[in-house]
Design an enzyme around this catalytic site. Structure first.
Site, PDB file in Angstrom:
ATOM      1  N   SER A 176     -95.913  12.672  98.709  1.00  0.00           N
ATOM      2  CA  SER A 176     -97.116  11.841  98.033  1.00  0.00           C
ATOM      3  C   SER A 176     -97.228  10.466  98.267  1.00  0.00           C
ATOM      4  O   SER A 176     -96.654   9.858  98.980  1.00  0.00           O
ATOM      5  CB  SER A 176     -97.359  12.602  96.750  1.00  0.00           C
ATOM      6  N   THR A 177     -97.306   9.663  96.917  1.00  0.00           N
ATOM      7  CA  THR A 177     -97.466   8.349  96.961  1.00  0.00           C
ATOM      8  C   THR A 177     -96.260   7.784  97.501  1.00  0.00           C
ATOM      9  O   THR A 177     -94.951   7.767  97.065  1.00  0.00           O
ATOM     10  CB  THR A 177     -97.474   7.601  95.385  1.00  0.00           C
ATOM     11  N   HIS A 203     -99.699  14.419 100.332  1.00  0.00           N
ATOM     12  CA  HIS A 203    -100.953  14.223  99.866  1.00  0.00           C
ATOM     13  C   HIS A 203    -101.848  13.173 100.530  1.00  0.00           C
ATOM     14  O   HIS A 203    -101.529  12.027 100.489  1.00  0.00           O
ATOM     15  CB  HIS A 203    -100.708  14.064  98.371  1.00  0.00           C
ATOM     16  N   MET A 296     -96.134  10.939  92.945  1.00  0.00           N
ATOM     17  CA  MET A 296     -96.575  10.839  91.585  1.00  0.00           C
ATOM     18  C   MET A 296     -96.619  12.324  91.002  1.00  0.00           C
ATOM     19  O   MET A 296     -96.915  13.286  91.829  1.00  0.00           O
ATOM     20  CB  MET A 296     -97.729  10.287  91.463  1.00  0.00           C
ATOM     21  N   ASP A 299     -95.813  18.021  91.378  1.00  0.00           N
ATOM     22  CA  ASP A 299     -96.279  18.999  92.679  1.00  0.00           C
ATOM     23  C   ASP A 299     -95.103  19.417  93.366  1.00  0.00           C
ATOM     24  O   ASP A 299     -94.443  18.493  93.852  1.00  0.00           O
ATOM     25  CB  ASP A 299     -97.406  18.342  93.288  1.00  0.00           C
TER      26      ASP A 299
END
Length: 356
Positions: A176-177, A203, A296, A299
């Site tokens: 993700s991030t 993401h 972050m 998940d």
């Protein structure tokens, strides 16, 4: 207190960003800038912790501004990008040039959700200030390092071969991030002859995943494409999940194939790493190597648990090399990671484990 400089050529957008950021008592917008040149002047004079930076601006655009900032006064930067394809390409370049994360402008249609995401991302990347200063220090004009900033230490790790026995012919990556540059680093170090297929759940908005797959394909010896439902699992090939959908593995007869679906529709993230890791574990068990990268939240931890129960192996990125140590921390804290590695070490561990 996190001190923010907001850079955008739209007066409306500057005001909107300021009001949304300052809803959090821990954030103070110290100034705004109407273009890149204005931003560079203010960065040199003000004490700033985070910059929100528009991609498309007159005089000096976001990419050129970012390059200058990372050269002269490196700071955590959050790109505020349009959702067009050209906006996606520019944003992916910005992440390569040192931006920590991005937020797409069309999210601003839902002002509450956009504001919450904006504040969360600003607070997450603010923690990276001392690390960014150290990382870009050799490029930048001399800056006194913060007193609390220690040199990065990579903890000793056992060898991939002993921790994760192979061979394994499917690699599933959840991220993700801060993910795109790390995914690019890993994929560009994998050989075309890799005896495994790679599936990636990053993401990312739907308009970004196509350009992301093309970018990865251009720098990697693997073939990289945006996944389509029913794609075959091919060695030396990587599939990026389309934004807004989920990627996983299912059986067609006795053969596993790529699944791209909108279910579960109520998932907090689309794609969710849980679907990828769980379905890979259920269908392919000991043949799977999972990789949990920067991001972050948590998940993927539920899917990772299934993957490990079915005999899969899991590598987690270490805290020092993550933009946000959320998703990898969740699997480490749950004792699900076989290996915890620096971003620079993950590609060679994948190669060793896959080949067995």
């Amino acid at each position: 207190m996190i001190r923010v400089l907001v850079v955008d050529d739209s007066t409306f957008m500057r005001h909107a960003l300021v009001s949304m950021l300052e809803q959090d008592p821990e954030i103070k917008v110290v100034d705004t800038a109407r273009d890149g040149q204005d931003a560079l002047d203010k960065v040199s004079r003000l004490d700033i912790d985070v910059i929100t930076l528009d991609v498309e601006m007159p005089r000096l655009d976001g990419l050129e501004t970012l390059k200058q900032i990372m050269k002269t006064n490196p700071l955590p930067v959050l790109m505020v990008s349009s959702l067009t394809e050209s906006g996606a390409v520019s944003t992916l370049k910005a992440l390569e040039y040192g931006a920590q994360d991005f937020i797409p402008k069309t999210q601003s249609n839902d002002r509450d959700a956009f504001g919450e995401d904006l504040r969360r991302k600003v607070k997450a990347i603010a923690r990276r200030k001392s690390i960014i200063r150290l990382k870009y220090h050799h490029h930048a004009a001399p800056q006194p390092a913060p007193a609390h900033a220690a040199p990065r230490q990579t903890p000793p790790v056992c060898s991939a071969a002993s921790a994760c026995k192979g061979p394994r012919d499917l690699v599933v990556i959840g991220v993700s991030t801060g993910g795109p540059p790390v995914v690019q680093k890993i994929l560009s170090a994998l050989p075309a002859s890799l005896p495994a297929c790679v599936l990636i759940a990053q993401h990312m908005p739907a308009t970004f995943t196509g350009p992301f797959a093309k970018r990865l394909d251009s720098v990697s010896q693997l073939s990289v494409t945006e996944a389509v439902d029913g794609d075959k699992l091919k060695n030396g090939h990587a599939y990026v999940c389309p934004g807004g959908k989920h990627i996983g593995v299912r059986l067609r007869g006795s053969l596993p194939e790529v699944s791209v679906t909108e279910e579960p529709k109520d998932a907090l993230y689309k794609p969710t790493v849980n679907v990828l890791m769980e379905t890979a574990g259920m269908i392919m068990g000991r043949r799977v190597l999972g990789v949990m990268l920067t991001g972050m939240g948590s998940d993927g931890v539920d899917g990772a648990r299934v993957l490990r129960e079915k005999g899969g192996c899991l590598i987690a990125q270490n805290e020092a090399s993550c933009v946000v140590y959320g998703m990898p921390k969740a699997v480490v804290d749950a004792n699900l990671a076989n290996l915890v590695l620096d971003a620079d070490e993950i590609a060679s561990a994948i190669i060793t484990t896959v080949k067995g």
